[in-house]
Structure formats: structure tokens, C-alpha cells
Write a protein that holds these residues in place. Structure first.
Motif, PDB file in Angstrom:
ATOM      1  N   PHE A  49       0.875  -1.176   0.000  1.00  0.00           N
ATOM      2  CA  PHE A  49       0.000   0.000   0.000  1.00  0.00           C
ATOM      3  C   PHE A  49       0.908   1.220   0.000  1.00  0.00           C
ATOM      4  O   PHE A  49       1.642   1.454   0.962  1.00  0.00           O
ATOM      5  N   MET A  50       0.852   1.974  -1.070  1.00  0.00           N
ATOM      6  CA  MET A  50       1.701   3.144  -1.190  1.00  0.00           C
ATOM      7  C   MET A  50       1.124   4.310  -0.373  1.00  0.00           C
ATOM      8  O   MET A  50      -0.030   4.299   0.025  1.00  0.00           O
ATOM      9  N   ALA A  51       1.947   5.332  -0.151  1.00  0.00           N
ATOM     10  CA  ALA A  51       1.549   6.454   0.710  1.00  0.00           C
ATOM     11  C   ALA A  51       0.262   7.116   0.235  1.00  0.00           C
ATOM     12  O   ALA A  51      -0.530   7.600   1.049  1.00  0.00           O
ATOM     13  N   ARG A  52       0.028   7.099  -1.058  1.00  0.00           N
ATOM     14  CA  ARG A  52      -1.211   7.712  -1.564  1.00  0.00           C
ATOM     15  C   ARG A  52      -2.439   6.929  -1.090  1.00  0.00           C
ATOM     16  O   ARG A  52      -3.552   7.478  -1.057  1.00  0.00           O
ATOM     17  N   GLU A  53      -2.249   5.638  -0.722  1.00  0.00           N
ATOM     18  CA  GLU A  53      -3.353   4.826  -0.204  1.00  0.00           C
ATOM     19  C   GLU A  53      -3.412   4.868   1.319  1.00  0.00           C
ATOM     20  O   GLU A  53      -4.502   4.876   1.896  1.00  0.00           O
ATOM     21  N   THR A  54      -2.255   4.871   1.982  1.00  0.00           N
ATOM     22  CA  THR A  54      -2.256   4.909   3.440  1.00  0.00           C
ATOM     23  C   THR A  54      -2.647   6.282   3.967  1.00  0.00           C
ATOM     24  O   THR A  54      -3.065   6.413   5.119  1.00  0.00           O
ATOM     25  N   ARG A  55      -2.511   7.325   3.113  1.00  0.00           N
ATOM     26  CA  ARG A  55      -2.778   8.707   3.503  1.00  0.00           C
ATOM     27  C   ARG A  55      -1.898   9.113   4.690  1.00  0.00           C
ATOM     28  O   ARG A  55      -2.264   9.961   5.502  1.00  0.00           O
ATOM     29  N   ARG A  56      -0.745   8.483   4.778  1.00  0.00           N
ATOM     30  CA  ARG A  56       0.245   8.792   5.795  1.00  0.00           C
ATOM     31  C   ARG A  56       1.602   8.846   5.122  1.00  0.00           C
ATOM     32  O   ARG A  56       1.738   8.449   3.963  1.00  0.00           O
ATOM     33  N   SER A  57       2.602   9.309   5.840  1.00  0.00           N
ATOM     34  CA  SER A  57       3.904   9.499   5.201  1.00  0.00           C
ATOM     35  C   SER A  57       4.733   8.222   5.245  1.00  0.00           C
ATOM     36  O   SER A  57       5.887   8.233   5.649  1.00  0.00           O
ATOM     37  N   PHE A  58       4.110   7.118   4.827  1.00  0.00           N
ATOM     38  CA  PHE A  58       4.856   5.872   4.671  1.00  0.00           C
ATOM     39  C   PHE A  58       4.191   4.985   3.634  1.00  0.00           C
ATOM     40  O   PHE A  58       2.968   5.022   3.438  1.00  0.00           O
ATOM     41  N   ASP A  59       5.032   4.199   2.954  1.00  0.00           N
ATOM     42  CA  ASP A  59       4.568   3.059   2.173  1.00  0.00           C
ATOM     43  C   ASP A  59       4.542   1.852   3.101  1.00  0.00           C
ATOM     44  O   ASP A  59       5.335   1.761   4.049  1.00  0.00           O
ATOM     45  N   LEU A  60       3.654   0.922   2.821  1.00  0.00           N
ATOM     46  CA  LEU A  60       3.459  -0.232   3.701  1.00  0.00           C
ATOM     47  C   LEU A  60       3.373  -1.509   2.876  1.00  0.00           C
ATOM     48  O   LEU A  60       2.714  -1.543   1.839  1.00  0.00           O
ATOM     49  N   VAL A  61       4.054  -2.548   3.341  1.00  0.00           N
ATOM     50  CA  VAL A  61       3.861  -3.897   2.817  1.00  0.00           C
ATOM     51  C   VAL A  61       3.328  -4.756   3.955  1.00  0.00           C
ATOM     52  O   VAL A  61       3.944  -4.821   5.032  1.00  0.00           O
ATOM     53  N   VAL A  62       2.172  -5.375   3.744  1.00  0.00           N
ATOM     54  CA  VAL A  62       1.577  -6.282   4.729  1.00  0.00           C
ATOM     55  C   VAL A  62       1.783  -7.708   4.233  1.00  0.00           C
ATOM     56  O   VAL A  62       1.309  -8.068   3.148  1.00  0.00           O
ATOM     57  N   VAL A  63       2.502  -8.502   5.010  1.00  0.00           N
ATOM     58  CA  VAL A  63       2.794  -9.894   4.665  1.00  0.00           C
ATOM     59  C   VAL A  63       2.059 -10.751   5.689  1.00  0.00           C
ATOM     60  O   VAL A  63       2.347 -10.677   6.890  1.00  0.00           O
ATOM     61  N   PHE A  64       1.094 -11.564   5.248  1.00  0.00           N
ATOM     62  CA  PHE A  64       0.234 -12.213   6.234  1.00  0.00           C
ATOM     63  C   PHE A  64      -0.321 -13.546   5.740  1.00  0.00           C
ATOM     64  O   PHE A  64      -0.363 -13.831   4.551  1.00  0.00           O
ATOM     65  N   GLY A 111      16.325   8.152  17.280  1.00  0.00           N
ATOM     66  CA  GLY A 111      16.340   6.697  17.247  1.00  0.00           C
ATOM     67  C   GLY A 111      15.510   6.021  18.320  1.00  0.00           C
ATOM     68  O   GLY A 111      15.374   4.797  18.317  1.00  0.00           O
ATOM     69  N   SER A 112      14.940   6.781  19.230  1.00  0.00           N
ATOM     70  CA  SER A 112      14.088   6.198  20.265  1.00  0.00           C
ATOM     71  C   SER A 112      12.731   5.831  19.677  1.00  0.00           C
ATOM     72  O   SER A 112      12.275   6.447  18.706  1.00  0.00           O
ATOM     73  N   PRO A 113      12.071   4.815  20.239  1.00  0.00           N
ATOM     74  CA  PRO A 113      10.790   4.380  19.666  1.00  0.00           C
ATOM     75  C   PRO A 113       9.686   5.419  19.861  1.00  0.00           C
ATOM     76  O   PRO A 113       9.587   6.049  20.915  1.00  0.00           O
ATOM     77  N   ASN A 114       8.888   5.580  18.827  1.00  0.00           N
ATOM     78  CA  ASN A 114       7.721   6.455  18.866  1.00  0.00           C
ATOM     79  C   ASN A 114       6.493   5.535  18.868  1.00  0.00           C
ATOM     80  O   ASN A 114       5.999   5.134  17.813  1.00  0.00           O
ATOM     81  N   ILE A 115       6.026   5.194  20.056  1.00  0.00           N
ATOM     82  CA  ILE A 115       4.991   4.171  20.200  1.00  0.00           C
ATOM     83  C   ILE A 115       3.660   4.606  19.568  1.00  0.00           C
ATOM     84  O   ILE A 115       3.051   3.819  18.811  1.00  0.00           O
ATOM     85  N   PRO A 116       3.160   5.813  19.812  1.00  0.00           N
ATOM     86  CA  PRO A 116       1.897   6.200  19.156  1.00  0.00           C
ATOM     87  C   PRO A 116       1.976   6.116  17.645  1.00  0.00           C
ATOM     88  O   PRO A 116       0.999   5.728  16.982  1.00  0.00           O
ATOM     89  N   GLU A 117       3.130   6.464  17.084  1.00  0.00           N
ATOM     90  CA  GLU A 117       3.281   6.386  15.637  1.00  0.00           C
ATOM     91  C   GLU A 117       3.222   4.945  15.169  1.00  0.00           C
ATOM     92  O   GLU A 117       2.573   4.632  14.162  1.00  0.00           O
ATOM     93  N   MET A 118       3.869   4.046  15.906  1.00  0.00           N
ATOM     94  CA  MET A 118       3.869   2.644  15.506  1.00  0.00           C
ATOM     95  C   MET A 118       2.467   2.034  15.603  1.00  0.00           C
ATOM     96  O   MET A 118       2.081   1.194  14.787  1.00  0.00           O
ATOM     97  N   LEU A 119       1.690   2.477  16.582  1.00  0.00           N
ATOM     98  CA  LEU A 119       0.346   1.931  16.747  1.00  0.00           C
ATOM     99  C   LEU A 119      -0.611   2.403  15.653  1.00  0.00           C
ATOM    100  O   LEU A 119      -1.693   1.827  15.489  1.00  0.00           O
ATOM    101  N   GLN A 120      -0.211   3.430  14.909  1.00  0.00           N
ATOM    102  CA  GLN A 120      -1.037   3.836  13.772  1.00  0.00           C
ATOM    103  C   GLN A 120      -1.107   2.750  12.704  1.00  0.00           C
ATOM    104  O   GLN A 120      -2.067   2.712  11.922  1.00  0.00           O
ATOM    105  N   VAL A 121      -0.093   1.884  12.670  1.00  0.00           N
ATOM    106  CA  VAL A 121      -0.035   0.874  11.607  1.00  0.00           C
ATOM    107  C   VAL A 121      -1.134  -0.173  11.772  1.00  0.00           C
ATOM    108  O   VAL A 121      -1.923  -0.398  10.843  1.00  0.00           O
ATOM    109  N   PRO A 122      -1.260  -0.861  12.933  1.00  0.00           N
ATOM    110  CA  PRO A 122      -2.386  -1.797  13.064  1.00  0.00           C
ATOM    111  C   PRO A 122      -3.747  -1.117  13.027  1.00  0.00           C
ATOM    112  O   PRO A 122      -4.726  -1.709  12.578  1.00  0.00           O
ATOM    113  N   GLU A 123      -3.810   0.139  13.499  1.00  0.00           N
ATOM    114  CA  GLU A 123      -5.081   0.861  13.403  1.00  0.00           C
ATOM    115  C   GLU A 123      -5.502   1.016  11.947  1.00  0.00           C
ATOM    116  O   GLU A 123      -6.661   0.744  11.584  1.00  0.00           O
TER     117      GLU A 123
END
Length: 250
Positions: A49-64, A111-123
Motif C-alpha cells: 500500500f503506497m503512501a497515496r493509499e495509506t494517507r500517511r507518510s509511509f509506504d506499507l507492505v503487509v505480509v500475512f 532513534g528512540s521508539p515512537n509508540i503512538p506512531e507505531m500503533l497507527q499501523v495496526p489501526e
């Protein structure tokens, strides 16, 4: 193999679809293995899912992968509220960040983890890319994290979570503009699963673990699973994590 399962297996193995985006993790030679466990369908999908689909500043590959198909229903156990595979898929996420400061997604500039940002992915995944693709109306997209416990496992950052998600189970009449390709993967939900007054896209309590780390200048790799918050679901989650742990060494 039943016809519906054969169709689902072929659909999963045919990903990524032509023109649907690139698997940038594979292009970067970053493996995203997903083991086949008893009760799983035995096929793995790779959905970019490219950024134009996620509507966020990342491209995503879901492997499942998902639960197997039952001959009696002709659909994945993903829809079965009596199964430990209810709303389960496990595997990996690959993220390619376009953050202005150059940081990888899920991390701060230091380099520290940004937990709220990471939780946006499963949301995004459970609300829009899964339930939404199966026709869930936005008002019923109910993903929330009820408990979050951060930790470490070797070189991986860890998030142990309890979460509420919108189920993919629904009456077909309640689906709003579903992506018909997803029915090829999951099958059509059996109406018998709606017995007892269940509502389409009902909220479901789940427990899971996500392990993640930066694997490139703007790349993040995550893996894990989310399973029902039941004794059988917790056992399945443990089996998933044990099988995946040896494939994602620290």
C-alpha cells in the motif's frame, strides 16, 4: 482442497498484484518470512500500500496468512467467532518512511521508539485495509488499544497490547462498497456465524505482540500477531510468536 480454498490460496500467492505497488522490502533484500502453522491456510500474501493509499507518510507492505477454510462453511475461520482464528492474521509489516526529519516510521529523530506512531499501523490495517476493504462503514471502525506494554526482546522493540478491533464478520447486506478481491482471499462470511444477534463488524477484544526495529535509513520491519483474548486465542498467539521468533533472530 476445496474450490474456495484453492481460489483463496491462488489469490494470496498472486500478490502483489501488477500495478498495486512494489514490495520494497524484497527489493531491499529484507526477508519477511511467515511460517505455516496447523490451522492456517498454508499460503502467504504480500500486499503493498503506497503512501497515496495509506494517507500517511509511509509506504506499507503487509505480509500475512489467515485461518484455513472449513469445508462446512466454504470460508476462512477468520470469520468464525467460535474459533481461535477469529479475526486473526499474523505475519510482518514493512514500512518505508517519508518523515520530513528522515526518521524511520515508529522512531523519533534520535532513534528512540515512537509508540503512538507505531500503533497507527495496526489501526490503519484493521480499520481500513481489512474491515474497510470488507465493506465496514467508517462509524463501525472501532480499533483502539486498551493496554500497551512496551519492552525489548534482543534487538527488537516490543509492544504487548490488548486491543479492540472491528470484526470482518458481517451480513453481506451491511457491506458498503467492499473490495471484491478480499472475498477471494477470505471467502464469503457464513450467515450461520451471525446467530445469537451478532452485529456486522462487531467489536472484538484481542491480544497481541508486535516486535519492530529499524532495518534501513528509512525502513522499519515489524512482525507478530493479534489473536482473540480467550484461552484458545492466547495459546494460538503463543504458537505464532514461538514459530516466528526463530525466523526473526535478534
Amino acid at each position: 482442497m476445496g474450490l474456495q480454498k484453492e481460489l483463496a490460496t491462488l489469490a494470496m500467492r498472486a500478490t502483489p498484484l501488477p500495478g498495486g505497488g512494489d514490495n520494497f522490502m524484497a527489493a531491499a533484500n529484507i526477508p519477511t518470512p511467515v511460517p505455516s502453522l496447523p490451522g492456517s491456510i498454508g499460503a502467504v500474501a504480500h500486499e503493498p500500500f503506497m503512501a497515496r493509499e495509506t494517507r500517511r507518510s509511509f509506504d506499507l507492505v503487509v505480509v500475512f496468512t489467515i485461518g484455513d477454510f472449513a469445508d462446512s462453511t466454504g470460508c476462512s475461520e477468520y470469520y468464525n467467532p467460535h474459533s481461535p482464528w477469529y479475526n486473526v492474521f499474523y505475519g510482518a509489516y514493512g514500512l518505508r518512511s517519508y518523515e520530513p526529519d528522515g526518521s524511520a516510521w515508529g522512531f523519533n529523530a534520535d532513534g528512540s521508539p515512537n509508540i503512538p506512531e507505531m500503533l497507527q499501523v495496526p489501526e490503519l490495517d484493521y480499520n481500513w485495509l481489512t474491515a474497510g476493504a470488507l465493506g465496514c462503514p467508517p462509524p463501525r471502525m472501532c480499533f483502539r488499544t486498551d493496554e500497551v506494554k512496551p519492552g525489548r526482546h534482543h534487538s527488537w522493540h516490543v509492544l504487548d497490547v490488548a486491543a479492540t478491533i472491528p470484526s470482518g464478520l458481517h451480513y453481506l447486506r451491511d457491506a458498503v462498497s467492499p473490495d471484491l478481491r478480499y472475498y477471494a482471499v477470505f471467502g464469503l462470511p457464513g450467515s450461520e456465524f451471525m446467530a445469537g444477534g451478532r452485529q456486522s463488524y462487531e467489536p472484538v477484544r484481542m491480544r497481541g505482540r508486535m516486535l519492530y526495529k529499524q532495518v534501513g535509513s528509512n525502513l522499519t520491519l515489524a512482525w507478530g500477531g493479534l489473536c482473540p483474548d480467550t484461552s484458545e486465542g492466547k495459546k494460538l498467539l503463543s504458537d505464532v510468536l514461538d514459530a516466528m521468533d526463530v525466523l526473526y533472530p535478534g
